[in-house]
Design a protein around this motif. Structure first.
Motif, mmCIF file in Angstrom:
data_model
loop_
_atom_site.group_PDB
_atom_site.id
_atom_site.type_symbol
_atom_site.label_atom_id
_atom_site.label_comp_id
_atom_site.label_asym_id
_atom_site.label_seq_id
_atom_site.Cartn_x
_atom_site.Cartn_y
_atom_site.Cartn_z
ATOM 1 N N UNK A 6 -0.223 11.903 19.746
ATOM 2 C CA UNK A 6 0.255 10.696 20.396
ATOM 3 C C UNK A 6 -0.693 9.537 20.151
ATOM 4 N N UNK A 7 -1.993 9.814 20.101
ATOM 5 C CA UNK A 7 -2.989 8.774 19.919
ATOM 6 C C UNK A 7 -3.635 8.916 18.545
ATOM 7 N N UNK A 8 -3.630 7.832 17.792
ATOM 8 C CA UNK A 8 -4.215 7.800 16.453
ATOM 9 C C UNK A 8 -5.202 6.649 16.377
ATOM 10 N N UNK A 15 -12.769 -4.067 8.225
ATOM 11 C CA UNK A 15 -13.071 -3.921 9.649
ATOM 12 C C UNK A 15 -14.204 -2.917 9.827
ATOM 13 N N UNK A 16 -15.068 -3.208 10.774
ATOM 14 C CA UNK A 16 -16.216 -2.346 11.012
ATOM 15 C C UNK A 16 -15.891 -1.221 12.007
ATOM 16 N N UNK A 17 -15.054 -1.519 12.979
ATOM 17 C CA UNK A 17 -14.762 -0.553 14.033
ATOM 18 C C UNK A 17 -13.306 -0.115 13.979
ATOM 19 N N UNK A 18 -13.036 1.043 14.528
ATOM 20 C CA UNK A 18 -11.679 1.588 14.553
ATOM 21 C C UNK A 18 -10.889 1.030 15.732
ATOM 22 N N UNK A 19 -9.585 1.051 15.596
ATOM 23 C CA UNK A 19 -8.663 0.642 16.645
ATOM 24 C C UNK A 19 -7.756 1.826 16.956
ATOM 25 N N UNK A 20 -7.191 1.846 18.136
ATOM 26 C CA UNK A 20 -6.311 2.932 18.539
ATOM 27 C C UNK A 20 -4.866 2.449 18.593
ATOM 28 N N UNK A 21 -3.967 3.368 18.300
ATOM 29 C CA UNK A 21 -2.540 3.119 18.462
ATOM 30 C C UNK A 21 -1.961 4.362 19.135
ATOM 31 N N UNK A 40 0.864 -4.338 10.718
ATOM 32 C CA UNK A 40 -0.407 -5.029 10.481
ATOM 33 C C UNK A 40 -1.004 -4.821 9.098
ATOM 34 N N UNK A 41 -0.608 -3.804 8.381
ATOM 35 C CA UNK A 41 -1.171 -3.561 7.055
ATOM 36 C C UNK A 41 -1.458 -2.089 6.834
ATOM 37 N N UNK A 42 -1.936 -1.777 5.650
ATOM 38 C CA UNK A 42 -2.201 -0.389 5.272
ATOM 39 C C UNK A 42 -3.618 -0.005 5.703
ATOM 40 N N UNK A 43 -3.749 1.049 6.515
ATOM 41 C CA UNK A 43 -5.091 1.453 6.955
ATOM 42 C C UNK A 43 -5.847 2.163 5.834
ATOM 43 N N UNK A 44 -7.178 1.971 5.802
ATOM 44 C CA UNK A 44 -7.979 2.699 4.823
ATOM 45 C C UNK A 44 -8.442 4.027 5.395
ATOM 46 N N UNK A 45 -8.496 4.115 6.730
ATOM 47 C CA UNK A 45 -8.840 5.362 7.398
ATOM 48 C C UNK A 45 -7.861 5.591 8.547
#
Length: 52
Positions: A6-8, A15-21, A40-45
Protein backbone atom coordinates in the motif's frame (compact mmCIF):
# COMPACT_ATOMS: atom_id res chain seq x y z
CA UNK A 1 6.50 -13.67 -6.40
CA UNK A 2 4.65 -10.43 -7.10
CA UNK A 3 4.93 -7.97 -4.25
CA UNK A 4 1.90 -5.81 -3.45
CA UNK A 5 2.18 -2.93 -1.02
CA UNK A 6 0.00 0.00 0.00
CA UNK A 7 2.87 2.36 0.79
CA UNK A 8 5.71 2.92 -1.68
CA UNK A 9 8.71 5.23 -1.56
CA UNK A 10 10.20 6.83 -4.65
CA UNK A 11 12.94 9.25 -5.62
CA UNK A 12 13.03 11.29 -8.81
CA UNK A 13 16.16 12.34 -10.67
CA UNK A 14 17.90 15.21 -8.92
CA UNK A 15 16.11 14.68 -5.62
CA UNK A 16 18.12 13.96 -2.51
CA UNK A 17 15.38 12.49 -0.32
CA UNK A 18 12.63 9.95 -0.94
CA UNK A 19 8.92 10.69 -0.99
CA UNK A 20 6.06 8.38 -0.07
CA UNK A 21 2.94 7.50 -2.01
CA UNK A 22 0.08 5.51 -0.48
CA UNK A 23 -2.76 3.62 -2.16
CA UNK A 24 -6.10 2.47 -0.72
CA UNK A 25 -5.46 -1.11 -1.87
CA UNK A 26 -2.13 -2.96 -2.24
CA UNK A 27 -0.61 -2.48 -5.72
CA UNK A 28 2.41 -3.80 -7.62
CA UNK A 29 5.50 -1.80 -8.55
CA UNK A 30 4.32 -1.64 -12.17
CA UNK A 31 1.09 0.10 -11.13
CA UNK A 32 3.03 2.53 -8.94
CA UNK A 33 5.41 3.42 -11.78
CA UNK A 34 2.43 3.96 -14.09
CA UNK A 35 0.68 6.25 -11.58
CA UNK A 36 3.86 8.25 -10.93
CA UNK A 37 4.67 8.54 -14.63
CA UNK A 38 1.20 10.02 -15.28
CA UNK A 39 1.37 12.47 -12.38
CA UNK A 40 4.94 13.63 -11.66
CA UNK A 41 7.51 11.75 -13.74
CA UNK A 42 9.53 8.55 -13.92
CA UNK A 43 11.17 7.58 -10.61
CA UNK A 44 14.82 6.52 -10.59
CA UNK A 45 14.32 4.55 -7.38
CA UNK A 46 11.23 2.76 -6.10
CA UNK A 47 10.77 0.49 -3.11
CA UNK A 48 7.84 -0.78 -1.06
CA UNK A 49 7.29 -0.61 2.66
CA UNK A 50 6.45 -3.88 4.36
CA UNK A 51 3.35 -3.98 6.54
CA UNK A 52 3.98 -4.90 10.17
Amino acid sequence: MIVRRRTWFYRLAGQRFAHAITFKVPVTAAKVKEALRRSIGIPIELWGRSAW
